[in-house]
Design an enzyme around this catalytic site. Sequence first.
Site, mmCIF file in Angstrom:
data_model
loop_
_atom_site.group_PDB
_atom_site.id
_atom_site.type_symbol
_atom_site.label_atom_id
_atom_site.label_comp_id
_atom_site.label_asym_id
_atom_site.label_seq_id
_atom_site.Cartn_x
_atom_site.Cartn_y
_atom_site.Cartn_z
ATOM 1 N N GLN A 36 0.822 -1.202 0.000
ATOM 2 C CA GLN A 36 0.000 0.000 0.000
ATOM 3 C C GLN A 36 0.862 1.262 0.000
ATOM 4 O OE1 GLN A 36 -2.259 -0.699 3.600
ATOM 5 N NE2 GLN A 36 -0.393 -1.371 4.617
ATOM 6 N N GLU A 111 0.766 -8.557 11.608
ATOM 7 C CA GLU A 111 0.659 -7.411 10.699
ATOM 8 C C GLU A 111 1.282 -7.796 9.364
ATOM 9 O OE1 GLU A 111 0.311 -4.365 8.493
ATOM 10 O OE2 GLU A 111 -0.498 -4.055 10.516
ATOM 11 N N ASP A 148 0.358 -12.635 6.829
ATOM 12 C CA ASP A 148 -1.047 -12.514 6.449
ATOM 13 C C ASP A 148 -1.916 -13.017 7.587
ATOM 14 O OD1 ASP A 148 -3.597 -12.770 5.388
ATOM 15 O OD2 ASP A 148 -2.890 -13.469 3.442
ATOM 16 N N ASP A 166 -7.827 -5.088 13.752
ATOM 17 C CA ASP A 166 -7.576 -3.659 13.575
ATOM 18 C C ASP A 166 -7.144 -3.457 12.124
ATOM 19 O OD1 ASP A 166 -6.874 -1.031 13.680
ATOM 20 O OD2 ASP A 166 -5.273 -1.259 15.156
ATOM 21 N N ASP A 169 -10.546 -0.037 6.193
ATOM 22 C CA ASP A 169 -11.999 -0.034 6.030
ATOM 23 C C ASP A 169 -12.508 -1.309 5.346
ATOM 24 O OD1 ASP A 169 -11.938 2.458 7.150
ATOM 25 O OD2 ASP A 169 -12.025 3.531 5.252
ATOM 26 N N PRO A 173 -9.056 -4.096 -0.457
ATOM 27 C CA PRO A 173 -8.199 -5.201 -0.056
ATOM 28 C C PRO A 173 -8.578 -5.850 1.270
ATOM 29 C CG PRO A 173 -6.891 -3.331 -0.816
ATOM 30 C CD PRO A 173 -8.306 -2.862 -0.707
#
Length: 288
Positions: A36, A111, A148, A166, A169, A173
């Site tokens: 990203q 993460e 992942d 967490d 939105d 993805p």
Amino acid sequence: MGYNEQERAFIEWYPRGYGVGFKVRERLFETQTKYQRLEIYETEGFGKLLVLDGTVQLVEVGEESYHEVLVHPVMLAHPNPRRVLVIGGGDGGTLREVLKHGTVEKATMVEIDDGVVEASYIYLDVAKDLLDRLLKGEEPRAELIIGDGVKYLRESDERFDVIIVDSTDPVGPAKLLFSEEFYRSAYEKLNEKGLYITQAGSVYLFTNELLDAYRAMKRVFDRVYYFSFPVIGYASPWSFLVGVKGDIDFRKVDTRRAEKLGLYYYDPERHETLFQMPKYVRDLLERA
């Protein structure tokens, strides 16, 4: 959407022309990670701003309005949360709040993007000391896994009392994190009594996504609760969904355990106020 050099402002545009913006002093960092676009800005009044793919993730001043509400309601509703999984949350704020609970013996944060962890450690005053210990492997009650979260949850043999997602939105993805398949993986990895929580987007602007996630969770969990809270930097009110496994009553929290947490936004003594929702949204959810 994004940074406007002429106006010296960062604006995140939501559906139907609604925007949330911050006046910016300077752009401190930008990069394209493996997953990203990551940007960090110094704002005029809210400290540093973390942006992923053009969407606001947090501002330093007020980030607790998100992290406290994502963590403490489920932690205080569970009778004895000893093992906790955090999926996402690379800035460290969610794990920071989890570790405030003395009952926690082990917390795992998964993460996917190590770039978020690295940039948060370097630039953000959110959980710098915690991230430092995690990166050095020196945090006795927690571990950081770069990977992942969907795959980890599917393949892990671990069992958890609380699972906290967490994520970004519930669009694009991150949509897989709001799927029935993912919820089933989470349900299976919860202990006999367990709680699952996820943020679920803007009540007004992501209503359809909220409804879709709520329907999918109802097909999996024993009970599902919804609530909202005003989060600084988001198109509030912001929605959250809680899935229950076993006989836990999420409408009741242990206020005695909350006394030492030093909370600023979430008030366990007024836990019932979380469940206020606009009437038309509540009606939609009740019919879902």
